[in-house]
Design a protein around this motif. Structure first.
Motif, mmCIF file in Angstrom:
data_model
loop_
_atom_site.group_PDB
_atom_site.id
_atom_site.type_symbol
_atom_site.label_atom_id
_atom_site.label_comp_id
_atom_site.label_asym_id
_atom_site.label_seq_id
_atom_site.Cartn_x
_atom_site.Cartn_y
_atom_site.Cartn_z
ATOM 1 N N ILE A 101 7.992 64.684 8.519
ATOM 2 C CA ILE A 101 7.714 65.970 8.841
ATOM 3 C C ILE A 101 6.393 66.215 9.789
ATOM 4 O O ILE A 101 6.204 66.751 10.902
ATOM 5 N N LEU A 102 5.701 64.462 9.700
ATOM 6 C CA LEU A 102 4.585 64.423 10.935
ATOM 7 C C LEU A 102 4.336 64.492 12.064
ATOM 8 O O LEU A 102 3.780 64.639 12.839
ATOM 9 N N LEU A 103 5.865 64.070 12.175
ATOM 10 C CA LEU A 103 6.374 63.332 13.476
ATOM 11 C C LEU A 103 6.243 64.701 14.283
ATOM 12 O O LEU A 103 6.185 64.725 15.350
ATOM 13 N N THR A 104 7.449 65.618 12.929
ATOM 14 C CA THR A 104 8.296 66.685 14.107
ATOM 15 C C THR A 104 7.107 67.595 14.285
ATOM 16 O O THR A 104 6.902 68.259 15.782
ATOM 17 N N LEU A 105 5.645 68.003 13.238
ATOM 18 C CA LEU A 105 4.798 68.396 13.557
ATOM 19 C C LEU A 105 4.138 68.215 15.008
ATOM 20 O O LEU A 105 3.824 68.822 15.941
ATOM 21 N N SER A 106 3.457 66.880 15.030
ATOM 22 C CA SER A 106 3.519 65.625 15.700
ATOM 23 C C SER A 106 3.759 66.341 17.587
ATOM 24 O O SER A 106 3.177 66.640 18.656
ATOM 25 N N CYS A 107 5.200 66.423 17.252
ATOM 26 C CA CYS A 107 5.111 66.427 18.534
ATOM 27 C C CYS A 107 5.350 67.908 19.124
ATOM 28 O O CYS A 107 5.468 68.479 20.462
ATOM 29 N N THR A 108 6.043 68.422 18.232
ATOM 30 C CA THR A 108 5.769 70.099 18.172
ATOM 31 C C THR A 108 4.306 70.278 19.100
ATOM 32 O O THR A 108 4.443 71.191 20.678
ATOM 33 N N SER A 109 3.018 70.061 18.272
ATOM 34 C CA SER A 109 1.596 69.824 19.126
ATOM 35 C C SER A 109 1.627 69.195 20.037
ATOM 36 O O SER A 109 0.767 70.694 21.244
ATOM 37 N N MET A 110 2.580 68.965 21.177
ATOM 38 C CA MET A 110 2.883 68.233 21.548
ATOM 39 C C MET A 110 2.835 69.138 22.890
ATOM 40 O O MET A 110 2.331 69.264 23.883
ATOM 41 N N LEU A 111 4.052 69.762 22.768
ATOM 42 C CA LEU A 111 4.545 70.116 23.468
ATOM 43 C C LEU A 111 4.454 71.736 23.643
ATOM 44 O O LEU A 111 4.724 72.848 24.919
ATOM 45 N N THR A 112 3.448 72.464 22.930
ATOM 46 C CA THR A 112 2.464 73.023 23.025
ATOM 47 C C THR A 112 1.570 73.666 23.225
ATOM 48 O O THR A 112 1.156 74.457 23.695
ATOM 49 N N ALA A 113 0.444 72.991 22.580
ATOM 50 C CA ALA A 113 -0.800 72.928 22.883
ATOM 51 C C ALA A 113 -1.162 72.440 24.345
ATOM 52 O O ALA A 113 -1.910 72.772 24.635
ATOM 53 N N PHE A 114 -0.297 71.274 25.083
ATOM 54 C CA PHE A 114 -0.894 70.567 26.096
ATOM 55 C C PHE A 114 -0.917 71.573 27.773
ATOM 56 O O PHE A 114 -1.724 71.931 28.247
#
Length: 379
Positions: A56-69
């Motif tokens: 769950i944490l890894l999925t949230l982290s990947c989503t954060s990278m792909l949207t926030a940057f």
């Protein structure tokens, strides 16, 4: 080797040839169903080896990278295209969101009763150096956003992976094989294509000198980013030890805080704090939009860095490289759709070459080295 004489019995010769044929191993053939089955099996084993909270944490982290940057890159470009002028402001905003990480770190201290990592002279010196380099890196990228389209600056910034591999080999002694070297050459060629096609994506109000200044500082910022990545890995492994996630968060907080202090000093010396009110009045869309652009730039950049830190800790640098490869076309396509960036054939070719270079790097990083092969064979 078997030899036959002229007077040998033909029947015995045929039987001997049949026995020889039967002893030959069957030809290796690729089975798609077996490949799919092996992939499913390895995926299931990897999934079951970690708790649900990890994924769950890894999925949230990947989503954060792909949207926030990508969002942070577009907002930085929007700041300049709507009337923003100060490079110091946009570089200050990039690290102004450092308290966001503290909001995640503090509950770990309180509820899990974790003690902060004690500071010593080496850690303090390392954080100061990394913070200063991060402040300089953000300032270099600010010049790129000021003069280059978001899609172009994103493609040029992807060269940081090549510099990360180079500095990782020189400083951290990370392995480098032919695939990694191939990725460096390919990404360098992709950057050269953009330089040759400068006339197609240069804004009318940007001079040739400003365009190539943005190009130069984008490449320099990517090189410095690669150096920061290697030095951060060295501090994380050698001084802190790759033990707990809160240690990685502490490193991010301290580096961002020092970078915030340096950029704040730059803002004071350049008197850009006083210029923010004047800039907000002339900003396209009004003062409220000016504030929204700066606030969301700070939030998205910090969320992207936070996601990248989590991916590096929870997965690997290869996983972070995969996501970095994916976010480059996301940023470029979003810039074309939302900001009407020009997209020439040369830029498309550069995008394809960049993705090819990333793929080569990922393949080279995931390939077993001779030492790992020897370790696995001995076990």
């Amino acid at each position: 080797m078997t030899t036959f004489k002229d007077d040998d019995n033909p029947e015995s010769v045929r039987l001997l040839m049949d026995e020889t044929t039967e002893q030959r191993p069957p030809a290796a053939s690729f089975s798609y169903s077996n490949w799919v089955s092996n992939v499913k099996k390895s995926t299931k084993e990897a999934y079951e080896s970690k708790p649900h909270s990890h994924w769950i944490l890894l999925t949230l982290s990947c989503t954060s990278m792909l949207t926030a940057f990508p969002a942070s890159s577009l907002l930085s470009r929007l700041y300049f295209s709507n009337g923003g002028q100060s490079k110091w402001i946009i570089s200050w905003v990039a690290v102004a969101g450092w308290p966001i990480t503290c909001l995640i770190l503090l509950p770990l201290y309180i509820f899990r009763k974790i003690k902060p990592t004690p500071l010593n002279a080496k850690l303090l010196l390392s954080y100061t150096l990394l913070g200063f380099l991060s402040a300089a890196d953000n300032l270099m990228y600010a010049y790129a956003y000021a003069y280059l389209p978001a899609s172009t600056s994103s493609l040029l910034a992807s060269s940081s992976l090549a510099f990360s591999a180079l500095f990782g080999y020189l400083i951290v002694k990370n392995p480098m094989n032919a695939s990694v070297i191939n990725s460096i050459v390919i990404i360098t060629g992709a950057m050269a294509i953009i330089a040759l096609d400068s006339s197609s994506d240069r804004y009318d109000y940007v001079t040739n000198r400003q365009y190539f200044a943005g190009f130069f500082w984008d490449i320099m910022g990517s090189a410095l980013h690669g150096l920061i990545f290697a030095l951060s890995e060295l501090v994380f492994v050698k001084l802190l030890g790759r033990r707990f996630f809160h240690v990685a968060l502490e490193q991010q907080v301290m580096v961002s805080l020092v970078a915030f202090a340096f950029t704040t000093l730059g803002m004071v010396l350049s008197r850009d704090f006083q210029g923010m009110a004047r800039e907000a009045k002339s900003f396209e869309g009004g003062e409220s939009r000016y504030v929204q652009v700066l606030v969301w730039s700070a939030v998205t950049f910090q969320l992207g860095v936070l996601g990248a830190t989590a991916v590096l800790f929870l997965a690997s640098t290869v996983m972070a490289g995969v996501l970095n490869a994916v976010r480059v076309p996301i940023t470029s396509i979003a810039a074309v759709i939302l900001m009407h960036d020009p997209m020439s054939g040369f830029k498309i070719l550069s995008l394809i070459l960049t993705f090819w270079g990333f793929s080569s790097y990922i393949y080279g990083s995931s390939s077993p080295t001779p030492s790992t092969q020897a370790a696995s064979s001995s076990s």
